[in-house]
Enzyme design. Structure first.
Site, PDB file in Angstrom:
ATOM      1  N   ALA A   1     -25.712 -38.078  24.130  1.00 32.75           N
ATOM      2  CA  ALA A   1     -24.313 -37.890  24.496  1.00 32.75           C
ATOM      3  C   ALA A   1     -24.224 -36.655  25.385  1.00 32.75           C
ATOM      4  O   ALA A   1     -25.090 -35.772  25.321  1.00 32.75           O
ATOM      5  CB  ALA A   1     -23.472 -37.705  23.238  1.00 32.75           C
TER       6      ALA A   1
ATOM      7  N   GLY B   1     -27.837 -40.088  21.583  1.00 34.76           N
ATOM      8  CA  GLY B   1     -27.155 -41.318  21.992  1.00 34.76           C
ATOM      9  C   GLY B   1     -28.046 -42.196  22.865  1.00 34.76           C
ATOM     10  O   GLY B   1     -27.873 -43.420  22.901  1.00 34.76           O
TER      11      GLY B   1
ATOM     12  N   GLU C   1     -29.995 -44.117  20.505  1.00 36.66           N
ATOM     13  CA  GLU C   1     -29.075 -45.075  19.882  1.00 36.66           C
ATOM     14  C   GLU C   1     -28.786 -46.243  20.828  1.00 36.66           C
ATOM     15  O   GLU C   1     -28.668 -47.392  20.404  1.00 36.66           O
ATOM     16  CB  GLU C   1     -27.788 -44.358  19.466  1.00 36.66           C
ATOM     17  CG  GLU C   1     -28.028 -43.431  18.266  1.00 36.66           C
ATOM     18  CD  GLU C   1     -26.874 -42.507  17.967  1.00 36.66           C
ATOM     19  OE1 GLU C   1     -26.374 -41.860  18.918  1.00 36.66           O
ATOM     20  OE2 GLU C   1     -26.467 -42.406  16.794  1.00 36.66           O
TER      21      GLU C   1
ATOM     22  N   GLU D   1     -29.817 -34.474  17.072  1.00 36.47           N
ATOM     23  CA  GLU D   1     -28.464 -33.971  16.782  1.00 36.47           C
ATOM     24  C   GLU D   1     -28.454 -32.839  15.762  1.00 36.47           C
ATOM     25  O   GLU D   1     -27.635 -31.925  15.842  1.00 36.47           O
ATOM     26  CB  GLU D   1     -27.569 -35.123  16.283  1.00 36.47           C
ATOM     27  CG  GLU D   1     -27.195 -36.138  17.348  1.00 36.47           C
ATOM     28  CD  GLU D   1     -28.179 -37.285  17.481  1.00 36.47           C
ATOM     29  OE1 GLU D   1     -29.345 -37.160  17.025  1.00 36.47           O
ATOM     30  OE2 GLU D   1     -27.791 -38.314  18.055  1.00 36.47           O
TER      31      GLU D   1
HETATM   32  N1  CO8 Z   1     -25.803 -33.498  27.748  1.00 42.08           N
HETATM   33  C1  CO8 Z   1     -25.460 -32.838  28.870  1.00 42.08           C
HETATM   34  N2  CO8 Z   1     -26.368 -32.347  29.745  1.00 42.08           N
HETATM   35  C2  CO8 Z   1     -27.673 -32.547  29.474  1.00 42.08           C
HETATM   36  C3  CO8 Z   1     -28.102 -33.226  28.323  1.00 42.08           C
HETATM   37  C4  CO8 Z   1     -27.096 -33.730  27.434  1.00 42.08           C
HETATM   38  N3  CO8 Z   1     -27.403 -34.441  26.335  1.00 42.08           N
HETATM   39  N4  CO8 Z   1     -29.444 -33.253  28.309  1.00 42.08           N
HETATM   40  C5  CO8 Z   1     -29.851 -32.605  29.417  1.00 42.08           C
HETATM   41  N5  CO8 Z   1     -28.782 -32.176  30.122  1.00 42.08           N
HETATM   42  C6  CO8 Z   1     -28.780 -31.438  31.383  1.00 42.08           C
HETATM   43  C7  CO8 Z   1     -29.245 -30.002  31.199  1.00 42.08           C
HETATM   44  O1  CO8 Z   1     -28.177 -29.202  30.742  1.00 42.08           O
HETATM   45  C8  CO8 Z   1     -29.709 -29.668  32.592  1.00 42.08           C
HETATM   46  O2  CO8 Z   1     -28.577 -29.406  33.381  1.00 42.08           O
HETATM   47  P1  CO8 Z   1     -28.573 -28.089  34.363  1.00 42.08           P
HETATM   48  O3  CO8 Z   1     -29.697 -28.359  35.346  1.00 42.08           O
HETATM   49  O4  CO8 Z   1     -27.219 -28.118  34.987  1.00 42.08           O
HETATM   50  O5  CO8 Z   1     -28.853 -26.912  33.499  1.00 42.08           O
HETATM   51  C9  CO8 Z   1     -30.316 -30.970  33.085  1.00 42.08           C
HETATM   52  O6  CO8 Z   1     -29.759 -31.994  32.259  1.00 42.08           O
HETATM   53  C10 CO8 Z   1     -31.815 -31.025  32.938  1.00 42.08           C
HETATM   54  O7  CO8 Z   1     -32.155 -30.716  31.603  1.00 42.08           O
HETATM   55  P2  CO8 Z   1     -33.189 -29.572  31.213  1.00 42.08           P
HETATM   56  O8  CO8 Z   1     -33.215 -28.500  32.243  1.00 42.08           O
HETATM   57  O9  CO8 Z   1     -32.869 -29.135  29.818  1.00 42.08           O
HETATM   58  O10 CO8 Z   1     -34.554 -30.395  31.271  1.00 42.08           O
HETATM   59  P3  CO8 Z   1     -35.884 -30.101  30.435  1.00 42.08           P
HETATM   60  O11 CO8 Z   1     -36.900 -31.037  30.994  1.00 42.08           O
HETATM   61  O12 CO8 Z   1     -36.174 -28.655  30.364  1.00 42.08           O
HETATM   62  O13 CO8 Z   1     -35.518 -30.573  28.917  1.00 42.08           O
HETATM   63  C11 CO8 Z   1     -34.630 -32.079  27.271  1.00 42.08           C
HETATM   64  C12 CO8 Z   1     -35.258 -31.922  28.668  1.00 42.08           C
HETATM   65  C13 CO8 Z   1     -35.659 -31.673  26.203  1.00 42.08           C
HETATM   66  C14 CO8 Z   1     -34.260 -33.543  27.105  1.00 42.08           C
HETATM   67  C15 CO8 Z   1     -33.387 -31.166  27.130  1.00 42.08           C
HETATM   68  O14 CO8 Z   1     -32.556 -31.376  28.253  1.00 42.08           O
HETATM   69  C16 CO8 Z   1     -32.566 -31.429  25.896  1.00 42.08           C
HETATM   70  O15 CO8 Z   1     -32.940 -31.005  24.814  1.00 42.08           O
HETATM   71  N6  CO8 Z   1     -31.403 -32.108  26.055  1.00 42.08           N
HETATM   72  C17 CO8 Z   1     -30.492 -32.349  24.978  1.00 42.08           C
HETATM   73  C18 CO8 Z   1     -30.978 -33.454  24.084  1.00 42.08           C
HETATM   74  C19 CO8 Z   1     -30.030 -33.647  22.930  1.00 42.08           C
HETATM   75  O16 CO8 Z   1     -29.817 -32.778  22.112  1.00 42.08           O
HETATM   76  N7  CO8 Z   1     -29.446 -34.867  22.835  1.00 42.08           N
HETATM   77  C20 CO8 Z   1     -28.526 -35.220  21.760  1.00 42.08           C
HETATM   78  C21 CO8 Z   1     -27.129 -34.998  22.199  1.00 42.08           C
HETATM   79  S1  CO8 Z   1     -25.966 -35.252  20.876  1.00 42.08           S
HETATM   80  C22 CO8 Z   1     -25.821 -36.926  20.764  1.00 42.08           C
HETATM   81  O17 CO8 Z   1     -26.420 -37.685  21.482  1.00 42.08           O
HETATM   82  C23 CO8 Z   1     -24.869 -37.427  19.709  1.00 42.08           C
HETATM   83  C24 CO8 Z   1     -24.532 -38.886  19.928  1.00 42.08           C
HETATM   84  C25 CO8 Z   1     -23.323 -39.197  19.134  1.00 42.08           C
HETATM   85  C26 CO8 Z   1     -22.557 -40.370  19.727  1.00 42.08           C
HETATM   86  C27 CO8 Z   1     -21.224 -40.476  19.053  1.00 42.08           C
HETATM   87  C28 CO8 Z   1     -20.281 -41.399  19.838  1.00 42.08           C
HETATM   88  C29 CO8 Z   1     -18.957 -41.451  19.253  1.00 42.08           C
END
Ligand code: CO8
Length: 257
Positions: free
Chosen positions: A65, A108, A111, A131
Site C-alpha cells: 500500500a 498489499g 496480497e 506491515e
Molecule cells: N509506499 C510508498 N512509497 C514507497 C513504498 C510504499 N509502500 N515502497 C517504496 N516506496 C518508495 C520509496 O519511498 C522511494 O521513494 P523516494 O525515491 O521518493 O524516496 C522509492 O519507492 C524507492 O524505494 P527505496 O528507495 O526504499 O528502494 P530500496 O530498493 O532501497 O528498498 C524496499 C526497497 C525494501 C521495498 C523499500 O522501499 C520498502 O521497505 N518499502 C516499503 C515496503 C512496505 O512496508 N510495504 C507494506 C506497506 S503497508 C501495506 O501494504 C498494508 C496493506 C493494507 C491494505 C489495506 C487496504 C484497505
C-alpha cells in the site's frame, strides 16, 4: 483514462495489466486500486478476454500500500477508506488472473499476488508482509490468504517478523507455481494465461469458482458445489463441442455458450 496502469489486450484473449508507478515501486495508492478494479470490471464482461496477467516491472511487482497515503488516515479515515471496496471487486473478478512477479511483492503487493489464481515468479522475486514493522498488520487478506497458501508456521513467521522470503522459498511453500529467469517471467505468465483463454470460457469460470470455494468450505460442501458446477456445464454447447472435437480428433472451436 488510466494514469497508473498500462494495459494491452492481445489477440489470444489475454489482457495484460502492468502496475505503473515506478517512482514508488508500484505502491498501491487508492487511485491505482480503483483503476485496477475498474479495468477488471470491464474485462469481466468482455467476451474477447479469457484471462488476465497482472505484472509490475523489473524492480517491483508492488511494494505494498502507498505508505505516504496511509500516513494521513486516522481511525475514522481507515473506516471510511474506499480501498476495501476496490479489493472486493478485484477478489470477485470471475476470470483467471496470472500474476507475473519480478522483484518485490510486499504488503498489499503480496496480497495482490494472492488475489491471483496462478503465480509465476522470477528467481529474484521477494514476498513479504512487512506491515508489522509499521505498527500495523496486513489489511487486504494477508493473514487469511497467506496461511492458506503457505501454512501456519511460515505465514506466522512472515506476518509476525515482517521478514520477506525468497522466490525459492515461496515456490517450495506453494505460494508460487513456477519459477523463471527474470526476463522470462512475463512471457511465461502470458503463455499460461493464453492456454487458459483457449479453453471453454464457461468451464474456466466454473473451475475458478469451484477452486476458490475450496478455500472457504469443508470437503463435503465443496464436493457438492463441484458436482453442481459440473452438472451445470452439461447444459453448455462448448461441452458438446469439446467432447465431439476429441472424438473427431480435431481442435475444438469454443463459442462461450
Ligand atoms: N509506499 C510508498 N512509497 C514507497 C513504498 C510504499 N509502500 N515502497 C517504496 N516506496 C518508495 C520509496 O519511498 C522511494 O521513494 P523516494 O525515491 O521518493 O524516496 C522509492 O519507492 C524507492 O524505494 P527505496 O528507495 O526504499 O528502494 P530500496 O530498493 O532501497 O528498498 C524496499 C526497497 C525494501 C521495498 C523499500 O522501499 C520498502 O521497505 N518499502 C516499503 C515496503 C512496505 O512496508 N510495504 C507494506 C506497506 S503497508 C501495506 O501494504 C498494508 C496493506 C493494507 C491494505 C489495506 C487496504 C484497505
Amino acid at each position: 483514462m488510466l494514469n497508473h496502469l498500462l494495459t494491452d489486450a492481445s489477440s489470444d484473449g489475454v489482457l495484460t495489466i502492468q502496475l505503473h508507478r515506478p517512482e514508488s515501486l508500484n505502491a498501491l495508492n487508492t487511485a491505482l486500486l480503483s483503476e485496477l478494479a475498474d479495468t477488471l470490471d470491464h474485462a469481466a464482461s468482455d467476451t474477447l478476454i479469457g484471462a488476465v496477467v497482472i505484472t509490475g516491472d523489473s524492480r517491483a511487482f508492488a511494494a505494498g500500500a502507498d505508505i505516504r497515503e496511509m500516513a494521513d488516515l486516522d481511525m475514522v479515515g481507515v473506516m471510511n477508506d474506499p480501498r476495501p471496496l476496490h479489493w472486493a471487486r478485484i477478489s470477485a473478478f470471475p476470470k483467471p488472473i496470472v500474476a507475473a512477479v519480478n522483484g518485490f511483492a510486499l504488503g498489499g503487493g503480496c496480497e495482490l499476488v494472492m488475489h491471483a489464481d496462478i503465480v509465476i515468479a522470477s528467481r529474484d522475486a521477494r514476498f513479504g508482509q512487512p506491515e508489522i514493522k509499521l505498527g500495523i498488520i496486513p489489511g487486504a487478506g494477508g493473514t487469511q490468504r497467506l496461511i492458506r497458501a503457505v501454512g501456519k508456521s511460515l505465514a506466522s513467521q512472515m506476518v509476525l517478523t515482517g521478514e520477506p522470503i525468497s522466490a525459492q522459498r515461496a515456490y517450495d511453500a506453494g505460494l508460487v507455481s513456477e519459477l523463471t529467469e527474470p526476463e522470462l517471467t512475463l512471457e511465461r505468465a502470458h503463455q499460461v494465461a493464453a492456454s487458459i483463454a483457449a479453453q471453454a470460457p464457461q468451464a474456466v469460470r466454473q473451475a475458478k469458482d469451484v477452486l476458490l470455494r475450496s478455500q472457504e468450505t469443508h470437503l463435503a460442501a465443496g464436493l457438492a458445489y463441484e458436482r453442481k458446477a459440473f452438472t451445470l456445464l452439461a447444459a453448455t454447447e462448448d461441452r458438446n463441442e469439446g467432447i465431439q472435437a476429441f472424438i473427431e480428433k480435431r481442435r475444438p472451436r469454443y463459442r462461450g455458450r
